[in-house]
Scaffold this motif. Structure first.
Motif, mmCIF file in Angstrom:
data_model
loop_
_atom_site.group_PDB
_atom_site.id
_atom_site.type_symbol
_atom_site.label_atom_id
_atom_site.label_comp_id
_atom_site.label_asym_id
_atom_site.label_seq_id
_atom_site.Cartn_x
_atom_site.Cartn_y
_atom_site.Cartn_z
ATOM 1 N N UNK A 118 0.829 -1.202 0.000
ATOM 2 C CA UNK A 118 0.000 0.000 0.000
ATOM 3 C C UNK A 118 0.868 1.257 0.000
ATOM 4 N N UNK A 119 1.980 1.229 0.752
ATOM 5 C CA UNK A 119 2.879 2.388 0.779
ATOM 6 C C UNK A 119 3.493 2.636 -0.595
ATOM 7 N N UNK A 120 3.961 1.579 -1.248
ATOM 8 C CA UNK A 120 4.559 1.726 -2.579
ATOM 9 C C UNK A 120 3.539 2.251 -3.577
ATOM 10 N N UNK A 121 2.314 1.735 -3.487
ATOM 11 C CA UNK A 121 1.266 2.216 -4.398
ATOM 12 C C UNK A 121 0.973 3.689 -4.156
ATOM 13 N N UNK A 122 0.963 4.079 -2.888
ATOM 14 C CA UNK A 122 0.728 5.486 -2.576
ATOM 15 C C UNK A 122 1.851 6.376 -3.067
ATOM 16 N N UNK A 123 3.105 5.925 -2.922
ATOM 17 C CA UNK A 123 4.246 6.737 -3.379
ATOM 18 C C UNK A 123 4.255 6.858 -4.896
ATOM 19 N N UNK A 124 3.938 5.784 -5.598
ATOM 20 C CA UNK A 124 3.863 5.866 -7.059
ATOM 21 C C UNK A 124 2.787 6.844 -7.502
ATOM 22 N N UNK A 125 1.660 6.775 -6.855
ATOM 23 C CA UNK A 125 0.580 7.703 -7.211
ATOM 24 C C UNK A 125 0.976 9.138 -6.905
ATOM 25 N N UNK A 126 1.697 9.349 -5.802
ATOM 26 C CA UNK A 126 2.133 10.698 -5.451
ATOM 27 C C UNK A 126 3.112 11.241 -6.487
ATOM 28 N N UNK A 127 4.023 10.363 -6.970
ATOM 29 C CA UNK A 127 4.973 10.812 -7.988
ATOM 30 C C UNK A 127 4.272 11.156 -9.293
ATOM 31 N N UNK A 128 3.297 10.328 -9.677
ATOM 32 C CA UNK A 128 2.552 10.618 -10.904
ATOM 33 C C UNK A 128 1.797 11.936 -10.808
ATOM 34 N N UNK A 129 1.181 12.146 -9.648
ATOM 35 C CA UNK A 129 0.432 13.383 -9.456
ATOM 36 C C UNK A 129 1.357 14.596 -9.450
ATOM 37 N N UNK A 130 2.529 14.432 -8.798
ATOM 38 C CA UNK A 130 3.483 15.532 -8.761
ATOM 39 C C UNK A 130 4.029 15.830 -10.155
ATOM 40 N N UNK A 131 4.294 14.769 -10.932
ATOM 41 C CA UNK A 131 4.788 14.961 -12.301
ATOM 42 C C UNK A 131 3.755 15.713 -13.142
ATOM 43 N N UNK A 132 2.489 15.323 -12.987
ATOM 44 C CA UNK A 132 1.422 16.008 -13.726
ATOM 45 C C UNK A 132 1.333 17.472 -13.309
ATOM 46 N N UNK A 133 1.456 17.712 -12.010
ATOM 47 C CA UNK A 133 1.416 19.077 -11.511
ATOM 48 C C UNK A 133 2.616 19.879 -12.034
ATOM 49 N N UNK A 134 3.818 19.269 -11.996
ATOM 50 C CA UNK A 134 5.022 19.973 -12.453
ATOM 51 C C UNK A 134 4.945 20.326 -13.937
ATOM 52 N N UNK A 135 4.430 19.392 -14.727
ATOM 53 C CA UNK A 135 4.329 19.650 -16.169
ATOM 54 C C UNK A 135 3.382 20.804 -16.469
ATOM 55 N N UNK A 136 2.407 21.028 -15.569
ATOM 56 C CA UNK A 136 1.454 22.125 -15.779
ATOM 57 C C UNK A 136 2.059 23.465 -15.372
ATOM 58 N N UNK A 137 2.761 23.470 -14.219
ATOM 59 C CA UNK A 137 3.281 24.739 -13.689
ATOM 60 C C UNK A 137 4.664 25.074 -14.221
ATOM 61 N N UNK A 138 5.370 24.091 -14.855
ATOM 62 C CA UNK A 138 6.718 24.364 -15.366
ATOM 63 C C UNK A 138 6.647 25.385 -16.488
ATOM 64 N N UNK A 139 7.409 26.463 -16.350
ATOM 65 C CA UNK A 139 7.253 27.609 -17.248
ATOM 66 C C UNK A 139 7.946 27.421 -18.593
ATOM 67 N N UNK A 140 9.002 26.598 -18.657
ATOM 68 C CA UNK A 140 9.796 26.502 -19.884
ATOM 69 C C UNK A 140 9.230 25.450 -20.828
ATOM 70 N N UNK A 141 9.286 25.685 -22.120
ATOM 71 C CA UNK A 141 8.868 24.662 -23.085
ATOM 72 C C UNK A 141 9.887 23.526 -23.102
ATOM 73 N N UNK A 142 9.518 22.361 -23.603
ATOM 74 C CA UNK A 142 10.421 21.201 -23.567
ATOM 75 C C UNK A 142 11.762 21.437 -24.237
#
Length: 506
Positions: free
Chosen positions: A83-107
Motif C-alpha cells: 500500500x505504501x509503494x502504491x501510494x508513493x507511485x501515485x504521489x509521484x505521478x500526481x506531482x509529475x502532472x502538476x510539475x508539467x502544468x506549472x513548469x514555465x519553460x517549453x520542452x
C-alpha cells in the motif's frame, strides 16, 4: 460492504494462513469490488488504528502455533508495504502532472538548460521528479561528462552507462581521482590543468580506486560511435590503466582536440606514438608522469612522428619526464603553431634547447614557457635566454616561469645550486618588457636532497647524459642539441605538400 469488512467471529476460527484471502474477500472478483473495498478502508478515521490493533491481536491469538502467527505478521507487513509503494507511485505521478502544468519553460528550452548542467547536478536533477528524470535522459545532456572526484565514487559500469547515454553526442569526458590542490600564487594561474603537480596522491585514494583498464571500452562500442566526435579527454590517477588500454581508447577518437593525462602508469613513448597515429587534430596535450624522473622512454623518432602527425598542436606540457634538450628542441621547433610549452620537473633539461628560437624559427611564436623545478636548468642558459629576450627576440612571450625550489644549476656541475642568481637580468626584463609575467622564485637556503622522492629508485638519479658546457655557443647558434647517437639532429617542419596532409583530409 458491511459484510466485506466485518471481523471474524471469535468462536469461529478464521481461514488458515495458507489461503490467499479470508473467506469474505474471496467474493472480490472485479476491479470495481476492489475499489470499493479500498475506499472503505480509506474512509476509516485516524482513530481506527486502535481497532486494527485489537483485531490483529485477536487474529494472532486464534492461531495455533508461533509459526502461523509469524506468517500472519509477515503478510500484514507485506500488505502495508504494498500500500505504501502504491501510494508513493501515485504521489509521484500526481506531482509529475502538476510539475508539467506549472513548469514555465517549453520542452526544447528545458532540454537546453539540462544540457548545460554538470554531471553531478544532472544526476541530482534526475532524482528530483519524474519530469526532470525524463528531461535528463536526453543524450545531449551527457555531451560533457565529468566524473572526477577527490575520493573514488564511480566504477566502470557508471562510466559505461554515461557514455552509452551520450552516444554520438559525447564531446568531453573527464575521469579519475583528483589530487588535493595546494595553495599557490595567483600568478601561477597559467597552470591549465588546475591541479597541483607537486602534491602526492594519498595511498588510501589509490588503493580504493574502482576504475580499471576497461573503463573506456564503451568509446569503441558500436563501431566507435561514442568516440568519433569526442573533443576532450582528461584522465587522472587511474592506477589500473595501462598502455594497451589507453591506446585502444584513443584509436576511435580521431576528433580529439584536448588530451590531459595525470598520474597514469603508462609510458611516454607509447602514448605519444598513439597520439600521433590517431589524433591528428589535437591542439592541447598535457601529460604528467606518475613516477617523476623515471620515464626515459622517449626517443627522437617518436618526437618527429608527433610533430608530423599533430601539426595543429598549440599547447604542449610534458611534466616530470627525463626529457633531454635535443628532444625538447625537436618538439619546440617542429610545431609551427606552438604557443605554450611546459617542461616542469624535467630531470634532464638544461635550457640549451632555447637557443636560436626567438627569431626566424617556430619558437618565436611562444607565449608561455614554464621550466619550473627543472633540476638541471642552468643559470647561464637562463641568463642567455633573458639576454635574447632583451635583444628583441620572443616578441610574443607573455609568461615565463624559471622558479626552482632548489636554485638553478651551476655552469659546470648541475648539482651545485645557486639560490640567488646574480647574473640574471630579471629587473631589466621586468622594466623593458613589462608585458611579460616573469616568475623567478628561489629559496634562501637549498638542499638538493629535499627534492628527491623517497620512493624513487636509484635509476631516477642517474642523469648521466653529458651536456654542452654553458660557455660553448650562444643563443645565435644551435650548439648543445645533440641526440642519442652523438650526432646533430635537425627538426621537422610540417609541410602542406607532405603526405600527412592527404591522410588528414581523407
Amino acid at each position: 460492504m458491511d459484510t466485506l469488512i466485518q471481523s471474524p467471529s471469535p468462536q469461529k476460527r478464521p481461514c488458515c494462513v495458507g489461503d490467499p484471502l479470508p473467506i469474505e474477500f474471496s467474493r472480490i472478483s472485479t476491479p470495481e469490488q476492489m475499489n470499493n473495498l479500498l475506499e472503505a478502508f480509506l474512509g476509516l478515521s485516524d482513530s481506527s488504528s486502535v481497532f486494527f490493533d485489537c483485531s490483529l491481536e485477536r487474529l494472532l491469538e486464534s492461531r495455533a502455533s508461533d509459526s502461523e502467527q509469524n506468517q500472519m505478521i509477515e503478510r500484514v507487513l507485506k500488505l502495508g508495504s504494498v500500500l505504501i509503494e502504491a501510494g508513493e507511485r501515485s504521489a509521484r505521478k500526481l506531482a509529475c502532472k502538476h510539475n508539467s502544468i506549472v513548469w514555465a519553460l517549453p520542452p526544447d528550452l528545458t532540454f537546453k538548460v539540462f544540457s548545460l548542467l554538470d554531471t553531478r547536478s544532472l544526476c541530482y536533477a534526475a532524482a528530483t521528479c519524474s519530469m526532470f528524470h525524463k528531461f535528463s535522459m536526453e543524450p545531449l545532456c551527457y555531451s560533457n561528462i565529468d566524473l572526477t572526484s577527490i575520493v573514488p565514487k564511480v566504477n566502470n559500469a557508471v562510466v559505461s552507462a554515461m557514455i552509452q547515454k551520450a552516444g554520438k553526442d559525447l564531446q568531453s569526458l573527464k575521469l579519475g581521482i583528483l589530487s588535493s590542490p595546494t595553495v599557490c600564487s595567483t600568478k601561477n594561474s597559467v597552470n591549465a590543468s588546475g591541479y597541483s603537480w607537486n602534491s602526492k596522491k594519498s595511498r588510501q585514494c589509490k588503493e580504493s580506486c574502482v576504475l580499471t583498464r576497461s573503463c573506456l571500452t564503451s568509446l569503441s562500442a558500436d563501431g566507435g560511435a561514442a568516440g568519433a566526435l569526442l573533443r576532450r579527454l582528461h584522465l587522472y590517477n587511474i592506477d589500473r590503466m595501462d598502455n594497451a588500454a589507453l591506446c585502444a581508447a584513443l584509436s576511435p577518437c580521431p576528433s580529439l582536440l584536448d588530451l590531459e593525462i595525470v598520474g597514469l602508469h603508462i609510458e611516454l613513448r607509447q602514448t605519444l606514438e598513439s597520439v600521433s597515429k590517431n589524433c591528428h587534430f589535437i591542439e592541447r596535450l598535457f601529460f604528467e608522469s606518475s613516477k617523476t624522473g623515471r620515464d626515459d622512454s622517449l626517443k627522437s623518432p617518436t618526437c618527429f612522428e608527433l610533430v608530423n602527425g599533430c601539426p595543429h598542436l598549440t599547447s604542449l606540457a610534458l611534466r616530470g619526464f627525463k626529457l633531454h634538450d635535443f628532444k625538447a628542441r625537436i618538439l619546440v621547433k617542429g610545431f609551427r603553431k606552438l604557443k605554450s610549452v611546459d617542461f616542469s620537473t624535467s630531470y634532464s633539461i638544461t635550457g640549451s634547447f632555447l637557443r636560436n628560437l626567438g627569431s626566424g624559427s617556430n619558437g618565436g611564436s611562444l607565449e608561455v614557457i614554464i621550466l619550473r623545478d627543472c633540476i638541471q636548468l642552468k643559470e647561464v642558459e637562463v641568463a642567455r635566454f633573458l639576454a635574447a629576450v632583451l635583444a628583441g627576440d620572443f616578441k610574443l612571450l607573455r609568461h615565463l616561469d624559471i622558479s626552482n625550489r632548489e636554485g638553478l644549476a651551476g655552469e659546470a656541475e648541475w648539482y651545485k645550486r645557486n639560490n640567488s642568481p646574480s647574473i640574471l637580468p630579471i629587473e631589466r626584463v621586468l622594466e623593458e618588457r613589462p608585458e611579460i609575467c616573469l616568475l623567478a622564485e628561489f629559496p634562501d637556503v637549498g638542499s638538493f636532497i629535499e627534492i628527491v622522492d623517497s620512493d624513487m629508485d636509484s635509476d631516477a638519479l642517474q642523469l648521466s647524459l653529458p651536456f654542452t658546457s654553458s660557455s660553448e655557443g650562444s643563443y645565435s647558434s644551435d650548439h648543445g642539441s645533440g641526440n642519442e647517437d652523438g650526432r646533430d639532429v635537425g627538426y621537422v617542419v610540417y609541410e602542406e605538400s607532405s603526405d600527412e596532409v592527404d591522410i588528414l583530409t581523407i
